[in-house]
Design a protein around this motif. Structure first.
Motif, PDB file in Angstrom:
ATOM      1  N   SER A  94       4.231   8.286  -1.179  1.00  0.00           N
ATOM      2  CA  SER A  94       4.611   7.186  -0.400  1.00  0.00           C
ATOM      3  C   SER A  94       3.451   6.542   0.294  1.00  0.00           C
ATOM      4  O   SER A  94       2.463   7.338   0.638  1.00  0.00           O
ATOM      5  CB  SER A  94       5.918   7.427   0.886  1.00  0.00           C
ATOM      6  OG  SER A  94       5.218   8.355   1.661  1.00  0.00           O
ATOM      7  N   PRO A  95       3.674   5.405   0.894  1.00  0.00           N
ATOM      8  CA  PRO A  95       1.990   4.709   1.480  1.00  0.00           C
ATOM      9  C   PRO A  95       1.755   5.662   2.648  1.00  0.00           C
ATOM     10  O   PRO A  95       0.486   5.787   3.013  1.00  0.00           O
ATOM     11  CB  PRO A  95       2.717   3.329   1.872  1.00  0.00           C
ATOM     12  CG  PRO A  95       3.813   3.036   0.721  1.00  0.00           C
ATOM     13  CD  PRO A  95       4.639   4.271   0.772  1.00  0.00           C
ATOM     14  N   ASP A  96       2.642   6.030   3.554  1.00  0.00           N
ATOM     15  CA  ASP A  96       2.232   6.804   4.576  1.00  0.00           C
ATOM     16  C   ASP A  96       2.308   8.571   4.268  1.00  0.00           C
ATOM     17  O   ASP A  96       1.675   9.415   5.147  1.00  0.00           O
ATOM     18  CB  ASP A  96       3.408   6.870   5.671  1.00  0.00           C
ATOM     19  CG  ASP A  96       4.709   7.756   5.391  1.00  0.00           C
ATOM     20  OD1 ASP A  96       4.908   8.074   4.252  1.00  0.00           O
ATOM     21  OD2 ASP A  96       5.742   7.504   6.050  1.00  0.00           O
ATOM     22  N   GLU A  97       2.074   8.783   3.134  1.00  0.00           N
ATOM     23  CA  GLU A  97       1.825  10.313   2.635  1.00  0.00           C
ATOM     24  C   GLU A  97       2.772  11.285   3.015  1.00  0.00           C
ATOM     25  O   GLU A  97       2.274  12.305   3.173  1.00  0.00           O
ATOM     26  CB  GLU A  97       0.548  10.331   2.371  1.00  0.00           C
ATOM     27  CG  GLU A  97      -0.247   9.506   1.726  1.00  0.00           C
ATOM     28  CD  GLU A  97      -1.659   9.802   1.709  1.00  0.00           C
ATOM     29  OE1 GLU A  97      -2.330  10.697   2.403  1.00  0.00           O
ATOM     30  OE2 GLU A  97      -2.658   9.085   0.851  1.00  0.00           O
ATOM     31  N   ARG A  98       4.017  10.750   3.752  1.00  0.00           N
ATOM     32  CA  ARG A  98       4.839  11.837   4.113  1.00  0.00           C
ATOM     33  C   ARG A  98       6.014  12.063   3.182  1.00  0.00           C
ATOM     34  O   ARG A  98       6.844  12.805   3.708  1.00  0.00           O
ATOM     35  CB  ARG A  98       5.414  11.369   5.580  1.00  0.00           C
ATOM     36  CG  ARG A  98       4.388  11.080   6.626  1.00  0.00           C
ATOM     37  CD  ARG A  98       3.434  12.197   6.826  1.00  0.00           C
ATOM     38  NE  ARG A  98       4.000  13.603   7.238  1.00  0.00           N
ATOM     39  CZ  ARG A  98       3.942  13.614   8.912  1.00  0.00           C
ATOM     40  NH1 ARG A  98       3.267  12.828   9.494  1.00  0.00           N
ATOM     41  NH2 ARG A  98       4.818  14.542   9.146  1.00  0.00           N
TER      42      ARG A  98
ATOM     43  N   ARG B  75       4.332  -1.230   0.091  1.00  0.00           N
ATOM     44  CA  ARG B  75       5.446  -1.119   0.609  1.00  0.00           C
ATOM     45  C   ARG B  75       6.492   0.017   0.576  1.00  0.00           C
ATOM     46  O   ARG B  75       7.306  -0.324   1.399  1.00  0.00           O
ATOM     47  CB  ARG B  75       6.323  -2.790   0.366  1.00  0.00           C
ATOM     48  CG  ARG B  75       5.350  -3.827   0.770  1.00  0.00           C
ATOM     49  CD  ARG B  75       5.892  -5.042   0.140  1.00  0.00           C
ATOM     50  NE  ARG B  75       6.102  -5.270  -1.350  1.00  0.00           N
ATOM     51  CZ  ARG B  75       6.427  -6.225  -2.002  1.00  0.00           C
ATOM     52  NH1 ARG B  75       6.938  -7.485  -1.315  1.00  0.00           N
ATOM     53  NH2 ARG B  75       6.509  -6.077  -3.240  1.00  0.00           N
ATOM     54  N   GLY B  76       6.293   0.701  -0.270  1.00  0.00           N
ATOM     55  CA  GLY B  76       6.913   1.796  -0.496  1.00  0.00           C
ATOM     56  C   GLY B  76       8.145   1.676  -1.510  1.00  0.00           C
ATOM     57  O   GLY B  76       8.864   2.667  -1.806  1.00  0.00           O
TER      58      GLY B  76
ATOM     59  N   SER C  14      -3.780  12.238  -2.503  1.00  0.00           N
ATOM     60  CA  SER C  14      -3.740  11.764  -1.077  1.00  0.00           C
ATOM     61  C   SER C  14      -5.027  11.277  -0.613  1.00  0.00           C
ATOM     62  O   SER C  14      -6.083  11.617  -1.088  1.00  0.00           O
ATOM     63  CB  SER C  14      -3.163  12.921  -0.197  1.00  0.00           C
ATOM     64  OG  SER C  14      -4.174  13.641   0.170  1.00  0.00           O
ATOM     65  N   ARG C  15      -5.056  10.584   0.349  1.00  0.00           N
ATOM     66  CA  ARG C  15      -6.302  10.160   1.082  1.00  0.00           C
ATOM     67  C   ARG C  15      -7.044  11.263   1.518  1.00  0.00           C
ATOM     68  O   ARG C  15      -8.070  11.153   1.892  1.00  0.00           O
ATOM     69  CB  ARG C  15      -5.871   9.105   2.372  1.00  0.00           C
ATOM     70  CG  ARG C  15      -5.587   7.976   1.724  1.00  0.00           C
ATOM     71  CD  ARG C  15      -5.219   6.831   2.946  1.00  0.00           C
ATOM     72  NE  ARG C  15      -4.215   7.306   3.881  1.00  0.00           N
ATOM     73  CZ  ARG C  15      -2.589   6.831   3.590  1.00  0.00           C
ATOM     74  NH1 ARG C  15      -2.566   6.291   2.582  1.00  0.00           N
ATOM     75  NH2 ARG C  15      -1.646   7.465   4.099  1.00  0.00           N
TER      76      ARG C  15
END
Length: 337
Positions: A221-225, A280-281, A167-168
């Motif tokens: 996922s791109p939003d890391e959720r 984009r997921g 993750s970021r």
């Protein structure tokens, strides 16, 4: 990995260059199930073979800078042969790191001595699931120096870490199946009596998120959720999804994201294995029949086949290429980017 290719062991012997007008072998093809697939790739795009000769190609990761032209390069592994390779269009495939995993004599009880799944961290280091060393490690891509980040859970050694996602915030999610051990669950080397999905925090704390028969690929996922998990389980060939809170912890049990039972029952090669998630997921999840391309809501949009099991995949070339590690070969297909 979901299973070994039934191919002769040995180092890669065919490393081709894609420049200079070289014609590449084409394999498999693309099947569309939903028109939305056209947003991702051209269904007529060829699946091209870049190199062959591996015992089991795995764990690709795209490094966006460096290489002979400064435009980036691909790293991938051959875990049974304990070698990490580098690919660029200009130079083809060359050895990058040998050994990639376990250093020194390999015990007969170790099935895969090399590194497996890989991912970059925000500092540009390579985080690897080191199957042979039975640890999560970080490799400095300049010096190639390896640092062990975690090798135990509650004082007991991991089985053989298989795949990673970073993750970021520097959280590392990883799986720990028994694939790297000759006798799997019956191995005398085994110290844990289960196979797990884990979370490694930047401060070194290891938390068990779940126990599974055959945990394998992981992705974010791109939003890391959302955390995705592939199960290389003949009785449960699935990709699961965990909802994560702001601290990167699951908020509840995993839900079914993609069921691959139909393709498995049809006898298509492979099992749910590694994966890639684009900005984009869209989820590129390897499994029976090749790469299953799924919308963020889990709809199967299409599949990319190589006619062999596909172990893993990675997006490179600024989103323009999907690289596939498929049994004995490294292949690619163009994306719309």
């Amino acid at each position: 990995m979901g299973g070994m290719a039934t191919l002769p062991s040995g180092l890669a012997r065919a490393a081709v260059k894609s420049g200079g007008g070289t014609t590449l072998e084409r394999v498999g093809g693309i099947t569309r199930f939903d028109p939305e697939l056209e947003k991702i790739l051209d269904v007529n795009a060829p699946v091209e073979v870049l190199a062959t000769g591996y015992s089991w190609a795995e764990g690709p990761a795209w490094v966006p800078t460096g290489g002979s032209d400064g435009k980036g390069y691909l790293l991938f592994n051959d875990p049974p042969n304990n070698i990490m390779y580098i690919y660029t269009p200009q130079s083809g495939v060359e050895t990058f790191l040998s050994p990639s995993g376990l250093v020194g004599p390999v015990p007969k009880t170790i099935r895969e001595a090399g590194a497996n799944g890989m991912a970059l961290d925000l500092q540009g280091g390579l985080v690897v699931a080191d199957s042979g060393t039975r640890a999560i490690a970080r490799i400095d891509l300049t010096t190639k120096r390896k640092t062990i980040l975690a090798s135990t859970f509650e004082g007991r050694r991991f089985n053989s870490p298989n795949d990673v996602a970073v993750s970021r915030d520097g959280i590392i999610y990883f799986t720990d199946p028994p694939y790297g051990l000759v006798e799997a669950e019956a191995s005398p080397l085994r110290e844990l009596d289960f196979n797990g999905l884990y979370r490694l925090s930047p401060d070194g704390e290891v938390k068990l998120l779940g126990q599974y028969h055959r945990p394998n690929g992981v992705g974010l996922s791109p939003d890391e959720r959302t955390l995705y998990l592939s199960l290389s389980d003949e009785k449960r060939p699935e990709v699961l999804a965990y909802s994560l809170d702001a601290q990167g912890m699951p908020t509840g049990p995993a839900r079914l994201f993609n069921d691959m039972r139909v393709q498995f029952a049809e006898g298509k090669p492979g099992l749910p294995d590694g994966m890639e998630v684009d900005p984009r997921g869209y989820v590129f999840a390897t499994g029976p029949g090749g790469v299953h391309i799924c919308a963020p809501d889990g709809r199967l949009l299409g599949m990319i086949a190589t006619d062999k099991a596909v172990a893993n995949c990675a997006i490179g070339d600024r989103g323009k290429t999907l690289y596939l590690t498929s049994a004995s070969m490294l292949a690619r297909v163009s994306l719309r980017g």
